[in-house]
Enzyme design. Sequence first.
Site, short mmCIF file in Angstrom:
data_model
loop_
_atom_site.label_atom_id
_atom_site.label_comp_id
_atom_site.label_asym_id
_atom_site.label_seq_id
_atom_site.Cartn_x
_atom_site.Cartn_y
_atom_site.Cartn_z
N PRO A 1 0.79 -1.22 0.00
CA PRO A 1 0.00 0.00 0.00
C PRO A 1 0.83 1.29 0.00
O PRO A 1 1.82 1.39 0.72
CB PRO A 1 -0.81 -0.08 1.30
CG PRO A 1 -0.87 -1.52 1.62
CD PRO A 1 0.37 -2.15 1.06
N ASN A 2 0.39 2.22 -0.81
CA ASN A 2 0.93 3.58 -0.91
C ASN A 2 2.27 3.67 -1.64
O ASN A 2 2.75 4.78 -1.89
CB ASN A 2 1.03 4.25 0.47
CG ASN A 2 -0.33 4.41 1.10
OD1 ASN A 2 -1.22 4.99 0.48
ND2 ASN A 2 -0.53 3.89 2.29
N ARG B 1 5.19 11.15 -2.53
CA ARG B 1 4.85 10.89 -1.14
C ARG B 1 6.08 11.15 -0.26
O ARG B 1 7.10 10.47 -0.39
CB ARG B 1 4.46 9.42 -1.04
CG ARG B 1 4.30 8.90 0.34
CD ARG B 1 4.28 7.38 0.35
NE ARG B 1 3.89 6.90 1.64
CZ ARG B 1 4.12 5.69 2.10
NH1 ARG B 1 4.72 4.80 1.32
NH2 ARG B 1 3.73 5.34 3.29
N TYR C 1 11.15 9.14 1.44
CA TYR C 1 11.18 8.03 0.48
C TYR C 1 11.93 8.35 -0.82
O TYR C 1 12.03 7.49 -1.69
CB TYR C 1 9.75 7.60 0.14
CG TYR C 1 9.00 7.06 1.34
CD1 TYR C 1 9.39 5.86 1.93
CD2 TYR C 1 7.92 7.75 1.90
CE1 TYR C 1 8.72 5.37 3.05
CE2 TYR C 1 7.25 7.26 3.01
CZ TYR C 1 7.66 6.07 3.58
OH TYR C 1 7.01 5.58 4.68
N ASN D 1 8.08 -5.40 0.02
CA ASN D 1 7.96 -4.21 0.86
C ASN D 1 6.47 -4.09 1.17
O ASN D 1 5.71 -3.60 0.34
CB ASN D 1 8.48 -2.97 0.14
CG ASN D 1 8.35 -1.73 1.02
OD1 ASN D 1 7.68 -1.75 2.05
ND2 ASN D 1 9.00 -0.65 0.61
N ALA E 1 2.76 -0.25 5.16
CA ALA E 1 2.28 -0.24 6.55
C ALA E 1 1.72 -1.60 7.00
O ALA E 1 1.61 -1.85 8.21
CB ALA E 1 1.24 0.85 6.75
N GLU F 1 12.43 -9.03 3.25
CA GLU F 1 11.58 -7.85 3.48
C GLU F 1 12.44 -6.59 3.31
O GLU F 1 13.54 -6.52 3.86
CB GLU F 1 11.00 -7.92 4.89
CG GLU F 1 10.10 -6.74 5.23
CD GLU F 1 9.36 -6.96 6.55
OE1 GLU F 1 8.70 -8.00 6.73
OE2 GLU F 1 9.47 -6.06 7.42
N HIS G 1 12.51 -2.26 3.31
CA HIS G 1 11.92 -0.94 3.58
C HIS G 1 12.85 0.13 3.04
O HIS G 1 14.05 0.09 3.31
CB HIS G 1 11.67 -0.73 5.08
CG HIS G 1 10.75 -1.77 5.63
ND1 HIS G 1 9.41 -1.74 5.37
CD2 HIS G 1 11.00 -2.90 6.32
CE1 HIS G 1 8.85 -2.81 5.93
NE2 HIS G 1 9.79 -3.53 6.50
N ARG H 1 12.07 6.21 12.97
CA ARG H 1 10.85 6.98 12.73
C ARG H 1 9.88 6.78 13.90
O ARG H 1 10.32 6.62 15.04
CB ARG H 1 10.26 6.56 11.38
CG ARG H 1 11.26 6.78 10.23
CD ARG H 1 10.66 6.37 8.89
NE ARG H 1 9.47 7.16 8.57
CZ ARG H 1 8.59 6.80 7.63
NH1 ARG H 1 8.76 5.69 6.95
NH2 ARG H 1 7.54 7.55 7.40
#
Length: 143
Positions: free
Chosen positions: A8-9, A16, A21, A73, A76, A97, A99, A106
């Site tokens: 998502p996103n 964004r 990012y 990835n 969220a 995985e 990121h 964060r």
Amino acid sequence: MILVLNGPNLNLLGTREPEVYGRLTLEQLEEQVEAWAAELNTAVILRQSNYEGQLIEWVQQARAEGFTGIVINPGALTHYSYALYDALLAQPLPVVEVHISNVHAREEFRRRSVTAPAAKGVIAGLGPLGYKYALAFLSENSR
Ligand code: DQA
């Protein structure tokens, strides 16, 4: 053949929170990942979805589709999707995985990954290069 999934996103990359990012769009990131895969003599297929169920179905089908490893990835979903975690556990392929941001630097909620225990390893904070290192690992450690 390695499956690269973005959750998502991640379709919003480029616009964004660019300070977090970066400025690469998803399309540019995907082109970059394809170029790295070619250097590694590895075939990749890249997919993105904002839908948890779609990601789960891709994970469930990966082995039957002929993939040998998964880079994911989960966005969220990383932090709360036990359903995605179960899907990753239920399939036999090695998972890395990734990121883009350093999730440990964060908000507190980003420090916990519920999906990571189903992965061979996790790369966070290296920007798009994380996908390259994940591919490099899987190209040597795939079944
Ligand atoms: C992310 C980190 C997650 O916390 C966030 O929800 C994302 C992207 C990353 O690539 O840094 O969507 O997975």
